[in-house]
Every structure is written in C-alpha cells, then in structure tokens.
Design an enzyme around this catalytic site. Structure first.
Site, PDB file in Angstrom:
ATOM      1  N   HIS A  63       0.815  -1.222   0.000  1.00  0.00           N
ATOM      2  CA  HIS A  63       0.000   0.000   0.000  1.00  0.00           C
ATOM      3  C   HIS A  63       0.850   1.274   0.000  1.00  0.00           C
ATOM      4  O   HIS A  63       0.473   2.264  -0.618  1.00  0.00           O
ATOM      5  CB  HIS A  63      -0.995  -0.045   1.171  1.00  0.00           C
ATOM      6  CG  HIS A  63      -2.011  -1.129   0.994  1.00  0.00           C
ATOM      7  ND1 HIS A  63      -2.264  -2.095   1.933  1.00  0.00           N
ATOM      8  CD2 HIS A  63      -2.821  -1.434  -0.062  1.00  0.00           C
ATOM      9  CE1 HIS A  63      -3.191  -2.936   1.480  1.00  0.00           C
ATOM     10  NE2 HIS A  63      -3.537  -2.553   0.276  1.00  0.00           N
ATOM     11  N   ASP A  99      -5.061  -1.095  -8.368  1.00  0.00           N
ATOM     12  CA  ASP A  99      -4.799  -1.987  -7.231  1.00  0.00           C
ATOM     13  C   ASP A  99      -5.650  -3.241  -7.460  1.00  0.00           C
ATOM     14  O   ASP A  99      -6.599  -3.530  -6.736  1.00  0.00           O
ATOM     15  CB  ASP A  99      -5.230  -1.229  -5.960  1.00  0.00           C
ATOM     16  CG  ASP A  99      -5.027  -2.026  -4.700  1.00  0.00           C
ATOM     17  OD1 ASP A  99      -4.490  -3.147  -4.766  1.00  0.00           O
ATOM     18  OD2 ASP A  99      -5.429  -1.510  -3.629  1.00  0.00           O
TER      19      ASP A  99
END
Lengths: 285, 285
Positions: free
Chosen positions: A64, A157
C-alpha cells in the site's frame, strides 16, 4: 489439543508459501469470487480471493505504501484520485495521507470484498468511510470509459490477470486510463512478480509501453506474494518519477513502515534479469 | 504415474516455502550436518544443510553477486580474499571475476559440502579448482585467530546462527576478522532476513557496531530464503560502500544477473522498519 493447520498457496504447481493458521474467520462466495479471511501465526489476518493471498495485516504496508506514495509524490498537487480495485481499503488509507487530495473514487467490482474487509481487517479498511471517499461498485473496465480528463492519479490496485481482473490488463483499458488523466496526471499499477510471474510482467510492460510515454517499473518485497517480491509500474505522459513534494515526503517518512526518500530512489533500480524481460541493454556507460 | 512430492521448509513453525520435487539426487550425513540435494521444478537443483535451503541453481545469483561485488568494488585493488563457509563455490566464482584478486582462501568446516557441490551443482561449484583458490578444511573460528593483516576482503558466507555456524556470530569472531584485514580491508557477511529473522538481524547488527566503525547493511531478494528477502552487511574501518572501480563495475554489469550500478546504490536503502531494528531515526532532513 490444537490442530496443526497450514494454508498453502501454490503458484503454477511448482512453488508456494505455507502459513500456520490460527483460525478461519470468514468464508463466503460473492457474485464474483470466493472470499476468505484466515488468521495466521506469522502475518496476522489475511484476505484471500479465490484462494490467493491478497493482503495480510503484517505485510500489507509494503504494497500500500508503494502503490500510493511513489506515484503521488511525483505530482505537485494531486486533488482527485481514482483507485481501481483496492476494496480492502489499504490504498485509500495511504492516499489520504496526501493533504492535497480532495476526493478519492474507489471503483471496486465486488462490494463483498469491501464488506468483509470492514468486518475483519479494521487496520486496513479503517478509512473506507472517510468523507473524501466515493465508492463505486462497478466494473472498472466500464467505469473508465466515461471518464475523460478527470483524475490527477489513477492507481490500479487489482487482482492478478485472471478471473474478474483479466480486463484490467489490456491495451484498451490502459488507453482509457490514460484518457482519464488530467494534464500531468500519473498512473501506477500493480504489475505482478518479477520473480514468479515473469511472463505476465513482460506482457504488461509491453502493453504499457504502447500506451504511455513514460513507463517505469519499480520493485519491493511483499513476503506473502509469489516469489516474495513484487513490481508496480509508474506511467505518465512525460513526468519522470521523482519526489516533487519534499516536505510531504519527509512527513510520510516519519510514520511509514517501508517508505522513505532513499527507498523512493532505490525501488526504481531495475535488476539485470528484469532488463532482459524489458528488452533493455544491460550496461550503458 | 509421477508422485506429487513437495519439499517444505518451515521457519519458526509459522511460515514456510514449499517446492515441487522432481527427484532427490543425494542424501547423506557428514561429520557436521545432514546434506541433501534435490531437484525442484521451480528452482532447479537445491542444496540443503540440516533440512534448510542453502542455495538453488536458479536463484543463487542474488546471493553470490551481493556478497561478492558489493564489498569488492569498494576496494581499489583487492588481491587476497578470505571466504568463510561458502563450500558450494558460488562466492568463489563471483570473486574470480575481479581481475586484481590473486588468491582466494576458502575456509570451510565441512569438506562434504564441497564434494557434494562438485558432484551435483556444477554451475555453482565450477571454480572450486581454480589455481587461485586455496581450500582449508577447518573451523573458521580457529583459523581466523592466526590471521593478522592478511586479507583485503573477508566474506562471511555462513549458514545461520545455529549448528556448526553459531561461532561465526560473536563479538570475538568479528574482532578476529577485523584484525585479519589489511589496511583499507573490507568485510561483508550474510546477516539473515530482515523480514523473517528480525531478532537475529538486530543482534548481529549490534555486534558488528561494537567492532567496526563503518557498518552498512544491504538488502536484496533471495526468493527461496525465509521471507523471500535477505540482508548482508558491509563493514570497514573507514571506507564507505561506493563503487571505486567504475570500469570493472561496467564489466560485471554486462554479464551479471542481478547486479548493476543502479542496484549497487539501491541495495543500501534501509527500509523504515529496519531503521527501527537498528535504532536509527526515521526522518533526517
């Protein structure tokens, strides 16, 4: 007596990771995929989609931080950010650390991933309800078609190029992403393991080079992913990846687990065998 | 019918790697340890000591390039190099790529490791018989005591801090290594996984800081090691790690699989969580 239970994710029936399981917390099937959350000794709680590790409490920070800070710090003033996939919320959490960001659109195909993450992965899903976040439950392949000149950054993502994620790895999709970017907009995508998924890495890299003028892969560990190491790729129509907001980089460095300014530079070093995959020369004086 | 056989190495009974086995090529017990060679689908032939992965044909290049080129390129003219452990021969092969090197002493406690590597790992053990190589079958803890001002570089290519390797992770041993170095001598050691062996990494780092004035850990993938990522540490009495022989670095870059000049700089970037282990501040302007 506690049973000795292990979860094993095998990759291409050749190699795998195995993790001791404390407890299975959730198992269900959504409209799109099987979703599981298990609690492991080594990595805490872990989210699985169709049996593949998506994220864990203890090593999610690599992924992340890398997909967020690397592209966003290249932009002087990112205001509107699109996250494609990312239903666990980890990328949202990191993007919100950039104070210029006014709105984050999360385009996730599977609402169940969001719901399960809210219930079982609070440290990752913590910011899904932030007022800056606008959640669209929709296939990003369709959503992106209507977006022109709309975002300062798009962060892909996604899952792997199979199942519901397959449409996110095409020239058409990347072209639509490019057209959704504002002037000086930047894109970053997860682009598979340079160790264990070399065929996929090579294919994605070739596709991105057809669409964007700047295509720079970067590399970091993700211990629970195949090969223990992963790649993301930074793309733009001219902006090179470098820190343009030094003051913010220093702030992020104070509290990040992996990211710092040295790491920013380091992750763009391309291993020699990856240069082969990218058809780049090995030694240039 | 081919049996579905998998080798699994578990780390601290919490996590592990699993590899599909084609065939077991060798199994034996030496004076010091159990030695096995198995052929795997994903990583080719693999050497195991006491059941732990030491090296594999397909990912050995990370380890051997890192332990050799990083320290040796900091030295303008390394002539005499000591390798401690390293019986598989991979470090010898890489050190021989430095033309200034006139003599390599390999101090390996277990001759059986050398013999098995010669027989089963020819691509790694290829240079064990080079005329520049002088093999001592001896415990390095004892050998190093008699060496003063003798080497331009010492490379500690050891097993983990357990079993026959335990004496190679002490202040006394590191002090003797320091005293074995000539003026401007450099040392590099494998220093365990920053992901999976944080206790060991922290302990070794603290010990090295007691002995050497320059102590710089560096990081790279080794997919078949615990956590998929590993550390080595560069030590000296003043020399900082930087490429001093640019022409040789360019030569090495042309044929290395991982190493290149960008990678040289990148591997020294310390992840933020490792700064914690090293008790370093996170953001320094």
């Amino acid at each position: 007596l506690v049973l000795d239970i292990w979860f094993t994710e095998k990759h291409e029936d050749k190699q795998g990771i195995t993790l001791k399981v404390k407890k299975t917390l959730y198992s269900g099937v959504s409209e799109f995929q099987k979703i599981d959350v298990i609690d492991t000794e080594a990595f805490g709680r872990m989210l699985l989609l169709d049996g593949l590790v998506m994220t864990t409490e203890k090593d999610e920070f690599y992924y992340h931080e890398m997909i967020s800070h690397i592209p966003l710090l290249t932009h002087l003033n990112p205001e509107r950010v699109l996250i494609i996939g990312g239903g666990d919320g980890g990328t949202i959490r990191e993007v919100l650390r950039h104070p210029s960001v006014k709105e984050i659109v999360l385009c996730e195909i599977d609402e169940a991933v969001i719901d399960v993450s809210r219930d079982y992965l609070p440290s990752i899903a913590c910011c899904l309800d932030d007022p800056k976040v606008d959640i669209h439950i929709e296939d990003a392949v369709e959503y992106i078609k209507g977006q022109k000149n709309a975002f300062d950054a798009v962060l892909i993502d996604s899952t792997d190029p199979l199942g519901p994620g397959v449409g996110l790895f095409t020239e058409e999709f990347y072209t639509n992403v490019k057209e959704s970017l504002r002037e000086n907009g930047v894109m970053a995508a997860q682009t598979e393991s340079p160790v264990a998924c070399q065929k996929e890495f090579k294919l994605i890299n070739a596709l991105l080079n057809k669409v964007f003028s700047v295509v720079k892969p970067y590399f970091a560990p993700v211990p629970t992913y195949p090969g223990g190491n992963w790649s993301w790729t930074f793309c733009s129509q001219g902006l090179q990846p470098e820190i343009r907001n030094e003051a913010l980089a220093i702030e992020l460095e104070k509290t990040s687990k992996y990211f710092n300014r040295d790491i920013y530079k380091a992750v763009f070093a391309v291993p020699n065998y990856v240069k082969d995959l990218m058809a780049l020369p090995k030694a240039v004086k």
